[in-house]
Write an enzyme that holds these catalytic residues in place. Sequence first.
Site, PDB file in Angstrom:
ATOM      1  N   ASP A  18      66.267  57.979 -50.134  1.00 59.86           N
ATOM      2  CA  ASP A  18      65.779  57.976 -48.760  1.00 59.86           C
ATOM      3  C   ASP A  18      66.262  59.252 -48.064  1.00 59.86           C
ATOM      4  OD1 ASP A  18      65.539  55.254 -46.396  1.00 59.86           O
ATOM      5  OD2 ASP A  18      65.135  57.378 -46.109  1.00 59.86           O
ATOM      6  N   MET A  19      65.349  60.093 -47.644  1.00 56.83           N
ATOM      7  CA  MET A  19      65.747  61.336 -46.992  1.00 56.83           C
ATOM      8  C   MET A  19      66.348  61.042 -45.620  1.00 56.83           C
ATOM      9  SD  MET A  19      64.728  63.044 -49.493  1.00 56.83           S
ATOM     10  CE  MET A  19      65.254  64.648 -48.910  1.00 56.83           C
ATOM     11  N   TYR A  23      62.016  64.354 -40.998  1.00 58.31           N
ATOM     12  CA  TYR A  23      61.195  65.270 -40.215  1.00 58.31           C
ATOM     13  C   TYR A  23      62.057  66.336 -39.532  1.00 58.31           C
ATOM     14  CZ  TYR A  23      57.341  61.878 -40.652  1.00 58.31           C
ATOM     15  OH  TYR A  23      56.381  61.040 -41.119  1.00 58.31           O
ATOM     16  N   ARG A 102      71.659  61.091 -32.315  1.00 60.00           N
ATOM     17  CA  ARG A 102      71.919  59.647 -32.337  1.00 60.00           C
ATOM     18  C   ARG A 102      73.230  59.314 -31.652  1.00 60.00           C
ATOM     19  NH1 ARG A 102      69.622  57.669 -38.328  1.00 60.00           N
ATOM     20  NH2 ARG A 102      67.871  59.136 -38.300  1.00 60.00           N
ATOM     21  N   ASP A 162      59.012  59.827 -47.002  1.00 57.85           N
ATOM     22  CA  ASP A 162      60.406  60.250 -47.222  1.00 57.85           C
ATOM     23  C   ASP A 162      61.210  59.304 -48.109  1.00 57.85           C
ATOM     24  OD1 ASP A 162      60.632  58.138 -45.451  1.00 57.85           O
ATOM     25  OD2 ASP A 162      62.396  58.992 -44.500  1.00 57.85           O
ATOM     26  N   GLU A 163      60.539  58.469 -48.877  1.00 59.86           N
ATOM     27  CA  GLU A 163      61.250  57.524 -49.736  1.00 59.86           C
ATOM     28  C   GLU A 163      60.664  57.506 -51.136  1.00 59.86           C
ATOM     29  OE1 GLU A 163      61.815  53.418 -48.343  1.00 59.86           O
ATOM     30  OE2 GLU A 163      61.114  54.229 -46.453  1.00 59.86           O
TER      31      GLU A 163
END
Length: 331
Positions: A18-19, A23, A102, A162-163
């Site tokens: 998983d990146m 984006y 975040r 992205d996975e």
Amino acid sequence: MPVARPELSDSRVIAHVDMDCFYVQVLWKTDSSSLKVRSDVRRQVYRFKGMKCNDPILANWSYCESVVEQRKQQSLRGQPTAVVQYNSWQGGGLIAVSYEARKFGVKRSMRGDEAKQVCPEIHLVQVPVARGKADLNTYRNAGSEVVSILSRRGRCERASIDEVYLDLTIAAEAMLADNPPECLETISEDVVQSHVLGLEEVGSDARENVRHWFTRSDASRRDKLLACGAFIVAELRLQVLEETEFTCSAGIAHNKMLAKLASGMNKPAQQTVVPFSSISKLLRTLPIKKMKQLGGKLGTSLQIDLGVNTVGDLLQFSEEKLQEYYGVNTG
DNA sequence: CATGGGACCCAG
DNA sequence: CTGGGTCC
């Protein structure tokens, strides 16, 4: 009869990669195709900036902005950043948020204006627009670069932009036969930094516990295969980083569901192993809504209509009973 | 209109 | 096939 059940007694080695905030990471990188687009258009962007634009490609102001914004890419590393689509209504919708942002409480699916309120210094970058729609091809292509690296060691299944799921069974079996971890003199730091579910993480030395788990000669064949898988994934993640500048997180387990679950447990840029012996403890208390496919109305129905709150609770229901409620396949 | 849109799966 | 659900 439709069958959607995995084989019993399964010792495959499956990874889910998983990146991390993909984006955003793509912005940091300069890939050849986006360079070509940029150099094509850059001159015109400057010419058209602030003017009425009649070129159908450049007519959309969002697109012009995004082209200009992309020139900031290198300097965005380490800064609070988010990728937005459609900026016209309340600053556009966030579709990716950097880990720096975040920390300020910026969340996916906030509006751009909202993000500015909680994090005034945030950089908002728009996705390209083609034919009036958000155009994700840049990200799709960046994902393909990663897949091409991962597929050096096993078969890949692209699960989304992205996975990726990776079947490393063959490669892990080969490593176990030729060059098992227990015979290695040194174990790279990247491997030792893995998280292994079920290991007693006492404050003393988690590192040493992990190192021991990877190298114990009396481990089950299953565990040894997973250890080899984790080795290979650590190598692959390093290659991805070196060749694309992208970091990713990964889960290594005996099936896709568990690998997917594990990849999200330690982010960013970390990997998590799910040994067979840890599965029952993990699932018994796992809220059903955390499982893929059960995050929406089906999961809610399980809770409300059947009183099922954890995966363990599900064991009280026979397959036939669940099929009565939800149909053959879904059940 | 206001998380957007596309891909995929399933039930009927 | 359509319409609904789920994921990112």
